[in-house]
Design an enzyme around this catalytic site. Sequence first.
Site, PDB file in Angstrom:
ATOM      1  N   ASN A  81       0.070   7.695 -12.810  1.00  0.00           N
ATOM      2  CA  ASN A  81       1.136   7.617 -12.195  1.00  0.00           C
ATOM      3  C   ASN A  81       2.449   7.995 -13.120  1.00  0.00           C
ATOM      4  OD1 ASN A  81       3.242   6.775 -10.385  1.00  0.00           O
ATOM      5  ND2 ASN A  81       2.383   4.900  -9.802  1.00  0.00           N
TER       6      ASN A  81
ATOM      7  N   HIS B 100       2.403  10.393  -2.728  1.00  0.00           N
ATOM      8  CA  HIS B 100       2.781  10.275  -4.301  1.00  0.00           C
ATOM      9  C   HIS B 100       1.973  11.251  -5.016  1.00  0.00           C
ATOM     10  CE1 HIS B 100       4.952   8.635  -7.772  1.00  0.00           C
ATOM     11  NE2 HIS B 100       3.937   8.150  -8.051  1.00  0.00           N
TER      12      HIS B 100
END
Length: 495
Positions: A83, A59
């Site tokens: 994130n 990710h």
Amino acid sequence: MEDFTGGVSETYENKTAPKNYFDIMEKALKRGSMLSCSINITSSAETEAKTPQGLVKGHAYSITGLDTVKYRGQMVQLIRVRNPWGQVEWNGPWSDNSSEWNSIDQAERKRLCQTSLDDGEFWMNFEDFKKYFDKVEICNLTPDALDDESEHRWEVTVHQGSWVRGSTAGGCRNFLDTFWTNPQIRLSLKEGDDDHNECTFVAALMQKNRRKLKKIGADLLTIGYSVYQCPGSDSQLTKDFFKFNASKARSNTYINLREVSQRFKLPPGDYVIIPTTFEPHEEADFCLRVFSETKAHIKEIDGDLSVDIPNPPQPNPPQTETEEEKQFRGLFQQIAGADLEVSPQELQYVLNAVLRRTKNINIKELSIQTCHNIISLLDAGGHGKLGFEEFKVFWNKLKTWIGIFLQYDLDKSGTMSSYELRLALKAAGFQLNNIILQLIVLRYADDSYQIDFDDFLNCLIRLENAFKIFKALDKDNAEAISVTHAEFITLAMNI
């Protein structure tokens, strides 16, 4: 990130990060660079898998800040990570609700914008970051991609070049015989960085247009580069230099990526960057970009166009001729006949007879056109024939050129490698740049990049004729001439 910004990217593996890793990332943020980090996966099943620490594998995270705080009497390096989901955060030390923040002054927490929101952004100890994340990618931006408020900016220099088969596509250092013929880019680093007497720079080598060429079956080439200390001369470095001198820096590995980039620190001075493909004879256009902390200059070492051919010796009067000259005059009279001048046909006959008997030279029949070119070079009277003195001048040139050809025919095959042509032409008095050498190779070399003596001879005659005509027209020594349409056609027909 490169595609969106035009910047240059660097990749770091956390497990093998340099000692000044924190400083590198901190400076990058001050320059407005884009930083991302990620955790590797070992299989597709791990993609977007959540770890016990609240991190997501496979990710892309962004890095938004680095700072140092005083914690229990010691200075601790922190990194802020985001994130892009806007949720799912790190739950270890220095996370939003961790106890470490209770020991930090409220003003310091405010300065660091520390909050307990589940917004996807969180702080980590830098050592934990290196432990749990695997990779960091930094995209360094060019000044035109930044706003005027950026604290620091990279100095950017760019060079566009080409690897041309048979001329400048020399391959990597494993192929020493051709490596030196690659483009040579001089890099001048004038002043050290603010904090050290060394110059930090990022060199990025990109092979151009390979995505477009993929549609017709062309793959990415394997590319890389080496950096050598410049010996001080502006002339091109030869094979002997690379035989006896090691590189000062080089790209980590040769790899088939669109771009290879790496950061270096070197003392101020002059260096030469050699961008190459791994294998010789592979053609591509490339772009070399250098991002430096202080001003740097790059320039291809391509050589100036010049010619250094000695004037022929003045003829001796018949009564003072040596015995050798008398024999040569007798031979000439036999060839020339009653008019005592050699026609193109007579010249063709005698040259083919001589060259066929010359050892270690692979030659086709000299064409009548070659002989016309020879006469055009030396026929001072414009009669289309050579007199005795003109013939003697050419004969001496021919002996010199044969000697040069044999010297640079290293494998004694009777032909010369196109990569050795630059040195052979220089030995004959011609200093040429890469563009002209590429044109010569395209015109005269065969599919195996070899040049036989016939083509070598033609090349020398055309070069000398071109330089001679230009010099005659450049009456003011201005290194430039102006010609009419008719004059240009006349010159093209005569060269």
